[in-house]
Design an enzyme around this catalytic site. Structure first.
Site, mmCIF file in Angstrom:
data_model
loop_
_atom_site.group_PDB
_atom_site.id
_atom_site.type_symbol
_atom_site.label_atom_id
_atom_site.label_comp_id
_atom_site.label_asym_id
_atom_site.label_seq_id
_atom_site.Cartn_x
_atom_site.Cartn_y
_atom_site.Cartn_z
ATOM 1 N NE ARG A 164 -3.928 -2.148 2.126
ATOM 2 C CZ ARG A 164 -3.781 -3.165 2.963
ATOM 3 N NH1 ARG A 164 -2.840 -3.134 3.885
ATOM 4 N NH2 ARG A 164 -4.570 -4.205 2.890
ATOM 5 C CE LYS A 221 5.230 17.211 -14.615
ATOM 6 N NZ LYS A 221 5.298 15.953 -15.333
ATOM 7 N NE ARG A 229 0.518 16.756 -13.315
ATOM 8 C CZ ARG A 229 1.220 15.972 -12.521
ATOM 9 N NH1 ARG A 229 0.986 15.982 -11.230
ATOM 10 N NH2 ARG A 229 2.150 15.182 -12.999
ATOM 11 C CG ASN A 257 -1.785 15.724 -20.435
ATOM 12 O OD1 ASN A 257 -0.841 14.970 -20.542
ATOM 13 N ND2 ASN A 257 -2.597 15.721 -19.397
ATOM 14 C CG HIS A 279 5.612 9.837 -24.734
ATOM 15 N ND1 HIS A 279 4.244 9.715 -24.719
ATOM 16 C CD2 HIS A 279 5.901 10.932 -23.976
ATOM 17 C CE1 HIS A 279 3.718 10.686 -23.990
ATOM 18 N NE2 HIS A 279 4.700 11.433 -23.519
HETATM 19 P P1 NAD Z 1 12.095 5.297 -22.313
HETATM 20 O O1 NAD Z 1 11.937 5.194 -20.876
HETATM 21 O O2 NAD Z 1 11.581 4.196 -23.166
HETATM 22 O O3 NAD Z 1 13.631 5.534 -22.637
HETATM 23 C C1 NAD Z 1 14.033 5.688 -23.969
HETATM 24 C C2 NAD Z 1 15.133 4.700 -24.373
HETATM 25 O O4 NAD Z 1 16.385 5.207 -23.910
HETATM 26 C C3 NAD Z 1 15.005 3.319 -23.788
HETATM 27 O O5 NAD Z 1 15.437 2.373 -24.725
HETATM 28 C C4 NAD Z 1 15.961 3.356 -22.593
HETATM 29 O O6 NAD Z 1 16.416 2.098 -22.222
HETATM 30 C C5 NAD Z 1 17.060 4.205 -23.142
HETATM 31 N N1 NAD Z 1 17.842 4.941 -22.170
HETATM 32 C C6 NAD Z 1 17.396 5.578 -21.068
HETATM 33 N N2 NAD Z 1 18.386 6.287 -20.515
HETATM 34 C C7 NAD Z 1 19.492 6.065 -21.246
HETATM 35 C C8 NAD Z 1 20.827 6.527 -21.174
HETATM 36 N N3 NAD Z 1 21.201 7.410 -20.266
HETATM 37 N N4 NAD Z 1 21.697 6.068 -22.084
HETATM 38 C C9 NAD Z 1 21.321 5.206 -23.059
HETATM 39 N N5 NAD Z 1 20.060 4.767 -23.203
HETATM 40 C C10 NAD Z 1 19.155 5.199 -22.301
HETATM 41 O O7 NAD Z 1 11.401 6.635 -22.881
HETATM 42 P P2 NAD Z 1 11.269 8.120 -22.291
HETATM 43 O O8 NAD Z 1 11.175 8.976 -23.475
HETATM 44 O O9 NAD Z 1 12.274 8.399 -21.272
HETATM 45 O O10 NAD Z 1 9.862 8.083 -21.535
HETATM 46 C C11 NAD Z 1 8.669 7.884 -22.235
HETATM 47 C C12 NAD Z 1 7.612 7.412 -21.257
HETATM 48 O O11 NAD Z 1 7.398 8.412 -20.280
HETATM 49 C C13 NAD Z 1 6.288 7.107 -21.894
HETATM 50 O O12 NAD Z 1 5.811 5.872 -21.434
HETATM 51 C C14 NAD Z 1 5.400 8.229 -21.399
HETATM 52 O O13 NAD Z 1 4.056 7.857 -21.295
HETATM 53 C C15 NAD Z 1 6.003 8.541 -20.078
HETATM 54 N N6 NAD Z 1 5.740 9.900 -19.603
HETATM 55 C C16 NAD Z 1 5.265 10.040 -18.348
HETATM 56 C C17 NAD Z 1 5.056 11.300 -17.833
HETATM 57 C C18 NAD Z 1 4.609 11.464 -16.412
HETATM 58 O O14 NAD Z 1 4.266 12.579 -16.027
HETATM 59 N N7 NAD Z 1 4.640 10.430 -15.605
HETATM 60 C C19 NAD Z 1 5.320 12.427 -18.620
HETATM 61 C C20 NAD Z 1 5.807 12.248 -19.898
HETATM 62 C C21 NAD Z 1 6.020 10.970 -20.384
HETATM 63 N N1 GLY Z 2 3.270 15.039 -18.294
HETATM 64 C C1 GLY Z 2 2.007 15.514 -17.890
HETATM 65 C C2 GLY Z 2 1.879 15.702 -16.434
HETATM 66 O O1 GLY Z 2 2.793 15.439 -15.686
HETATM 67 O O2 GLY Z 2 0.871 16.137 -15.963
#
Ligand code: NAD
Ligand code: GLY
Length: 367
Positions: free
Chosen positions: A128, A234, A248, A252, A272
């Site tokens: 939890r 942010k 917030r 998006n 993404h």
């Molecule tokens: P990801 O986590 O898939 O990372 C991208 C690629 O880079 C992967 O293959 C990873 O293994 C590699 N990688 C990571 N760090 C590295 C490094 N230092 N050196 C070499 N390779 C590395 O993608 P992302 O773009 O970081 O994140 C996208 C995700 O984030 C999506 O699922 C999206 O929905 C989510 N997201 C969430 C929020 C939130 O507020 N929680 C906001 C925006 C995006």
């Molecule tokens: N990336 C959108 C949010 O954090 O609200």
């Protein structure tokens, strides 16, 4: 603004009373025991990473945490958006339970947004709720996903549909980790940096336009400034509206169209950030169709996204399919899709649009 003065370690505060925390931004933070000094010691630590990032950075983090934590475990998840699902999430729970980790265990999300979103969700659920720390290693994760407490996994019918708001104890952005990031991933991260301009800060947008070459070349000072200013914006938004009751949603911008591209093509086809970049072009066109902004602003946004190396033309999924996918967006209300639009340069809001207006935008922005 002179970015050369921004390359030293800095702190941005997320102001959420008892759930507030610091974002540390600097170089070499991973190995520095001082980075971790504020965390509760003597507990178990579980580093959640993936098969790409683990071999690069887990040993260094392990060594630094070893000075403070009783036991440091690691779990390596399969890499990629296509694995952001229940079965991968379960690997984290398997690892925690197999090691009899108790509720004082601290999870460390070492990786990009996929690892961060999944480790955060696991932390929200395990017993939890256990503490967790974000150690983002992509530009996208450092400027956006590691901050603000949104955690989730994907469902085949919709992106990030299963999740929780759950804030980390701290966020550690070690800019040195960006040196190993593939260029395509760096560019994807720039989409979320650019996002902050039209929705909140046109002076920052001017700065990105002027410093794009330096960002693409990974100039240390330029990246430090981009990460810090993005986190400040942010923090300003999340501090006012932690659980997206209103403001917030502006974060998006581009995501309603972008999520439709991601799930419509199958997770992992477009990154993404690429989908968000293209989605911002579509959202800018929609803002114009709603009479909110002029063509010059749409062109300016499109041009910067294109110069960054991001797609500005979306896949031709068909208007009906886009609409179907966008109806499961979290901003939709009673089946009515609501879009984040630019209301004026540097200011965004959420508005409905007719199917015909969306169709017009898609006709102009897909091929
Ligand atoms: P990801 O986590 O898939 O990372 C991208 C690629 O880079 C992967 O293959 C990873 O293994 C590699 N990688 C990571 N760090 C590295 C490094 N230092 N050196 C070499 N390779 C590395 O993608 P992302 O773009 O970081 O994140 C996208 C995700 O984030 C999506 O699922 C999206 O929905 C989510 N997201 C969430 C929020 C939130 O507020 N929680 C906001 C925006 C995006
Ligand atoms: N990336 C959108 C949010 O954090 O609200």
């Amino acid at each position: 603004m002179d970015a050369s003065s921004q390359a030293v370690a800095q702190t941005v505060r997320i102001d959420l009373d008892e759930r507030g925390y610091d974002i540390l931004i600097g170089r070499g933070l991973l190995d520095d025991p001082a980075t971790w000094a504020a965390l509760p010691g003597r507990a178990d630590a579980l580093i959640v990473t993936n098969t790409t990032v683990g071999p690069l950075y887990a040993a260094r983090l392990r060594a630094a945490l070893g000075e403070r934590f009783a036991r440091v475990h690691t779990v390596e998840l399969p890499d990629g958006e296509a694995h952001k699902d229940w079965s991968t999430l379960n690997l984290i729970f398997d690892s925690l339970l197999a090691r009899a980790c108790d509720r004082k265990t601290v999870l460390f999300a070492l990786g990009g947004g996929v690892v961060g979103d999944m480790a955060g969700f696991a932390a929200a659920c395990y017993m939890r709720g256990v503490p967790f720390v974000q150690v983002p290693t992509t530009l996208l994760a450092q400027v956006d996903s590691s901050v603000g407490g949104k955690t989730a996994i994907n469902h085949p019918l919709g992106k990030n549909m299963i999740g929780a708001f759950y804030q980390p104890q701290q966020v550690v952005c070690d800019l040195e980790t960006l040196t190993t990031l593939p260029q395509r991933e760096l560019i994807a991260g720039l989409a979320e940096v650019i996002k902050y301009g039209p929705i909140a800060d046109m002076a920052f947008f001017d700065w990105i336009e002027a410093n794009l070459a330096a960002l693409l070349a990974r100039d240390a000072a330029a990246l430090a400034h981009a990460v810090r200013r993005s986190c400040e914006i942010k923090a300003w938004v999340v501090g006012q509206d932690e659980r997206e009751g209103g403001l917030r949603a502006i974060l998006n911008f581009g995501h309603t169209f972008g999520h439709a591209i991601e799930s419509g093509l199958g997770y992992g086809q477009w990154l993404h950030g690429e989908a968000v970049g293209c989605g911002m072009v579509m959202a800018a066109h929609l803002s114009r169709a709603l009479g909110l902004v002029d063509a010059a602003l749409v062109d300016r946004v499109t041009r910067l996204i294109e110069r960054a190396g991001l797609p500005v033309i979306g896949p031709a999924l068909g208007t009906a399919r886009y609409l179907e996918l966008m109806r499961v967006d979290k901003k939709a209300e009673a089946g009515q899709i609501r879009f984040v639009v630019i209301e004026a340069p540097g200011r965004a809001g959420v508005r409905p649009a007719t199917d015909a207006q969306v169709g017009e935008v898609l006709a102009a922005c897909t091929r």
